[in-house]
Design a protein around this motif. Structure first.
Motif, PDB file in Angstrom:
ATOM      1  N   PHE A 166       0.786  -1.234   0.000  1.00  0.00           N
ATOM      2  CA  PHE A 166       0.000   0.000   0.000  1.00  0.00           C
ATOM      3  C   PHE A 166       0.819   1.284   0.000  1.00  0.00           C
ATOM      4  N   ALA A 167       2.141   1.200   0.037  1.00  0.00           N
ATOM      5  CA  ALA A 167       2.955   2.422   0.046  1.00  0.00           C
ATOM      6  C   ALA A 167       4.361   2.123  -0.438  1.00  0.00           C
ATOM      7  N   GLY A 206      -2.218   2.859   5.356  1.00  0.00           N
ATOM      8  CA  GLY A 206      -2.282   1.645   6.154  1.00  0.00           C
ATOM      9  C   GLY A 206      -2.896   1.876   7.520  1.00  0.00           C
ATOM     10  N   GLY A 207      -3.880   2.768   7.586  1.00  0.00           N
ATOM     11  CA  GLY A 207      -4.516   3.093   8.854  1.00  0.00           C
ATOM     12  C   GLY A 207      -3.748   4.079   9.706  1.00  0.00           C
ATOM     13  N   GLN A 208      -2.576   4.535   9.227  1.00  0.00           N
ATOM     14  CA  GLN A 208      -1.739   5.472   9.964  1.00  0.00           C
ATOM     15  C   GLN A 208      -1.972   6.894   9.453  1.00  0.00           C
ATOM     16  N   ALA A 246       5.683   2.960  11.175  1.00  0.00           N
ATOM     17  CA  ALA A 246       4.323   2.509  11.421  1.00  0.00           C
ATOM     18  C   ALA A 246       3.755   1.700  10.267  1.00  0.00           C
ATOM     19  N   ILE A 247       4.178   2.033   9.027  1.00  0.00           N
ATOM     20  CA  ILE A 247       3.631   1.325   7.865  1.00  0.00           C
ATOM     21  C   ILE A 247       4.577   0.246   7.342  1.00  0.00           C
TER      22      ILE A 247
END
Length: 252
Positions: A166-167, A206-208, A246-247
């Motif tokens: 995702f990133a 990612g939710g972050q 975090a990701i």
């Protein structure tokens, strides 16, 4: 990275608070008799900011000697971009560095967090003309055909340093210095920079939550007034490093 606009006369000295003086002095990452380099934080305008908050250009009065001018900005970074910014401490150094930059002898390296995942191909060149578009007091850059009357050539090289589903963390090297160039070029290949609401960047990865534009000027190489080439690096700022951790993206 763009040169600051030319001014007709040296501005009047600015009175700074002790906290402002301490802040700008804490940003210094390199200094010699000719130049002063700082690690600009995101959120601080290089020049021409609005409101009551002093810009970096004004904060440079903290380094002025009695009766002498302050260091001069050689280039600018967008307000929300962090990283290396160079100033000249003398008029001869300013002239030398200004000419070197106009001759494209500066080499800039940025890092950016983009979504969703790595671009395809994972490395390459974006060479798409840009044009300026204004809406009220806001200015934007748009991709445009080469034959557009307002088209400006723009070229960005990129490579993927790490990625997941995702990133991705990219290294960017602009060969030209158009306003918002990196942001618009990455958006044009469907990989906008995280936190870049203006050009379609995700505000969470990612939710972050992403606290700001995830773009950092990590290194600058340039000819030095005394000869040779200098390379100055600025470490990744804590907020960007925290997002990477975090990701789950590794930073080389």
């Amino acid at each position: 990275m763009r040169p600051p606009p030319k001014t007709k006369a040296e501005p009047k000295p600015v009175t700074l608070s002790p906290d402002e003086i301490a802040l700008v002095r804490s940003l210094v990452i390199y200094e010699d008799p000719h130049i002063l380099a700082l690690n600009k934080p995101a959120g601080l305008s290089s020049q021409g900011g609005r409101g009551q908050v002093h810009t970096l250009d004004e904060l440079l009065w903290a380094f002025a000697k009695p009766g002498k001018a302050r260091p001069r900005l050689i280039h600018r970074l967008d307000r929300d971009t962090s990283g290396v910014i160079l100033t000249a401490k003398t008029k001869p150094a300013a002239g030398f560095l200004g000419k070197a930059m106009m001759a494209h002898r500066f080499s800039k390296t940025y890092r950016a967090i983009v979504t969703p995942g790595a671009p395809d191909p994972t490395g390459g060149t974006v060479e798409v003309p840009l044009r300026r578009d204004e809406s009220g007091r806001e200015a934007f850059m748009r991709v445009c055909p080469p034959d557009h009357p307002d088209a400006e050539t723009a070229k960005t090289r990129y490579r993927t340093l790490s990625s997941n589903a995702f990133a991705a963390l990219l290294e960017l090297s602009p060969d030209t210095g158009r306003m918002h160039q990196l942001r618009v070029h990455l958006a044009s290949i469907m990989r906008p920079i995280s936190g870049d609401a203006r050009y379609g960047g995700a505000l969470a990865v990612g939710g972050q939550p992403v606290p700001r534009l995830m773009l950092h000027a990590g290194a600058l190489s340039f000819p030095h007034p005394e000869g040779g080439t200098r390379r100055i690096e600025a470490p990744t700022p804590p907020d960007m490093a925290a997002v990477l951790t975090a990701i789950g993206l590794a930073e080389p």
